[in-house]
Design a protein around this motif. Structure first.
Motif, short mmCIF file in Angstrom:
data_model
loop_
_atom_site.label_atom_id
_atom_site.label_comp_id
_atom_site.label_asym_id
_atom_site.label_seq_id
_atom_site.Cartn_x
_atom_site.Cartn_y
_atom_site.Cartn_z
N GLY A 81 0.80 -1.21 0.00
CA GLY A 81 0.00 0.00 0.00
C GLY A 81 0.84 1.26 0.00
O GLY A 81 1.89 1.33 0.64
N ASP A 82 0.35 2.28 -0.72
CA ASP A 82 1.03 3.57 -0.72
C ASP A 82 0.29 4.52 0.21
O ASP A 82 -0.54 4.10 1.02
N HIS A 83 0.60 5.82 0.12
CA HIS A 83 -0.08 6.78 0.98
C HIS A 83 -1.57 6.83 0.64
O HIS A 83 -1.94 6.94 -0.53
N LEU A 84 -2.41 6.70 1.66
CA LEU A 84 -3.87 6.57 1.54
C LEU A 84 -4.30 5.25 0.93
O LEU A 84 -5.49 5.01 0.76
N LEU A 85 -3.35 4.39 0.58
CA LEU A 85 -3.61 3.04 0.09
C LEU A 85 -4.62 3.01 -1.04
O LEU A 85 -5.45 2.11 -1.16
N GLY A 86 -4.53 4.01 -1.92
CA GLY A 86 -5.40 4.03 -3.09
C GLY A 86 -5.14 2.87 -4.03
O GLY A 86 -6.01 2.52 -4.84
N ASN A 87 -3.96 2.27 -3.92
CA ASN A 87 -3.60 1.12 -4.76
C ASN A 87 -3.93 -0.21 -4.09
O ASN A 87 -3.55 -1.27 -4.59
N ALA A 88 -4.63 -0.16 -2.95
CA ALA A 88 -4.87 -1.39 -2.19
C ALA A 88 -6.23 -1.36 -1.51
O ALA A 88 -6.38 -1.85 -0.39
N ARG A 89 -7.24 -0.78 -2.13
CA ARG A 89 -8.55 -0.62 -1.49
C ARG A 89 -9.11 -1.93 -0.93
O ARG A 89 -9.61 -1.96 0.19
N PRO A 90 -9.08 -3.05 -1.68
CA PRO A 90 -9.69 -4.27 -1.14
C PRO A 90 -9.01 -4.80 0.11
O PRO A 90 -9.60 -5.59 0.85
N ASP A 91 -7.76 -4.38 0.35
CA ASP A 91 -7.01 -4.92 1.48
C ASP A 91 -7.32 -4.22 2.80
O ASP A 91 -6.94 -4.73 3.85
N TRP A 92 -7.98 -3.06 2.75
CA TRP A 92 -8.23 -2.36 4.02
C TRP A 92 -9.62 -1.77 4.15
O TRP A 92 -10.15 -1.69 5.26
N LEU A 93 -10.25 -1.35 3.04
CA LEU A 93 -11.53 -0.64 3.16
C LEU A 93 -12.62 -1.52 3.77
O LEU A 93 -13.31 -1.08 4.72
N PRO A 94 -12.82 -2.77 3.32
CA PRO A 94 -13.83 -3.61 3.99
C PRO A 94 -13.47 -3.91 5.44
O PRO A 94 -14.35 -3.96 6.30
#
Length: 327
Positions: free
Chosen positions: A302-315
């Protein structure tokens, strides 16, 4: 940094905010310099406003306006003299979208905040979404949608130096006073907080000092800032949003959770991206470790704000705060 490099650097943040990646490429490939960023993104936003005005249903019109709000906001991320007008455009587009799609949404404003309360009146919990250094309520519409889908009420806000208030207010590090005003306006006895980027510091600082905060989550939030090591673009934004170089240094000196982490009595989730390495910024692991009920989630890619990894943290985050508030 040339236009192509700048567009690549903003890619994950822009697409994480909900911009279509193909359209983003089409818009940014036509930029001759970074100075063209703001005008190009505003033109794209205005195109969505025109689509809304010609739409065949209120649903389509509302969806076009939500997209316009995103493009107007992302226009402000580049060095752009019309940024205040773009933020005003984002604010207006969001208001028009909600009038069509969620007529029960309520605008709440005070001296140092403004935003929209969305969701059922009898929701089992309310979450305040807190933006960061140069973000705004329009940047995190997907997060708000995920919380609403879980039955919560959501107040997505702009505070001092943010979004619709960027032209008329300056940042303050003692943000718990601002969220205290928000909680008063909501008439709530307990709330959850989700803070993103610098908003993560704001949320944690508030959780330590405001007893009505029942649960807190931070995403890419700093534990501490060091002015001497901060990249120049970050310093420039701080100077602009705090009202001057001296105020920016003083603000940065106050962003330190070492003395506050142990005072966060409620549950805390801290989310970091493993690729989020900004000089002068200490990420959230110490906060989770020092808080009495802290949980740490690190997404290695993940990068800053994890825009490249939404499925890994948003749910994970939205489920976590739902359970924390509702049991």
């Amino acid at each position: 940094m040339n236009a192509a490099e700048y567009a690549a650097a903003q890619w994950a943040r822009a697409t994480g905010a909900g911009l279509d990646p193909h359209e983003y490429r089409r818009v940014t490939e036509g930029l001759e310099s970074v100075a063209d960023w703001g005008p190009a993104f505003r033109r794209t936003a205005r195109g969505y406003v025109r689509r809304a005005e010609n739409a065949g249903s209120h649903v389509s019109a509302g969806q076009h306006l939500l997209m316009a709000a995103r493009w107007f906001h992302v226009a402000t991320l580049g060095p752009y003299e019309g940024a205040d007008r773009a933020e005003a455009g984002a604010d207006d587009a969001l208001a028009r979208a909600l009038a069509l799609l969620e007529p029960d949404a309520r605008r709440l404003s005070g001296a140092e905040f403004t935003g929209w309360l969305r969701g059922p009146a009898d929701a089992p919990g309310t979450v305040i979404v807190v933006p960061g250094l140069d973000s705004a309520k329009e940047e995190f519409l997907d997060l708000a949608a995920a919380l609403l889908e879980r039955g919560l009420a959501v107040f997505a806000m702009d505070g001092p130096g943010q979004g619709a208030l960027r032209a008329t207010t300056t940042k303050r590090a003692d943000y718990h006073h601002v969220i205290g005003q928000v909680i008063d306006a909501l008439g709530a006895t307990r709330v959850g907080l989700v803070g993103l980027s610098l908003g993560g510091y704001y949320a944690a600082e508030t959780a330590a000092l405001e007893p009505r905060v029942a649960a807190t989550a931070t995403v890419s939030g700093p534990f501490r800032l060091d002015w001497a090591e901060l990249p120049q673009p970050v310093r420039d934004i701080l100077v602009q949003r705090t009202g001057g170089a001296e105020a920016a240094r003083a603000f940065t000196d106050q962003v330190d959770l070492a003395g506050l982490a142990a005072r966060i009595e409620g549950p805390l989730l801290t989310v970091d991206g493993g690729q989020d390495v900004i000089p002068g910024v200490t990420n959230g692991e110490p906060l989770a470790r020092l808080a009495p009920h802290g949980t740490y989630l690190s997404v290695p890619h993940g990068d800053h704000l994890l825009g490249n990894a939404r499925p890994d943290w948003l749910p994970v985050l939205t489920d976590w705060i739902t359970h924390a508030l509702t049991g």
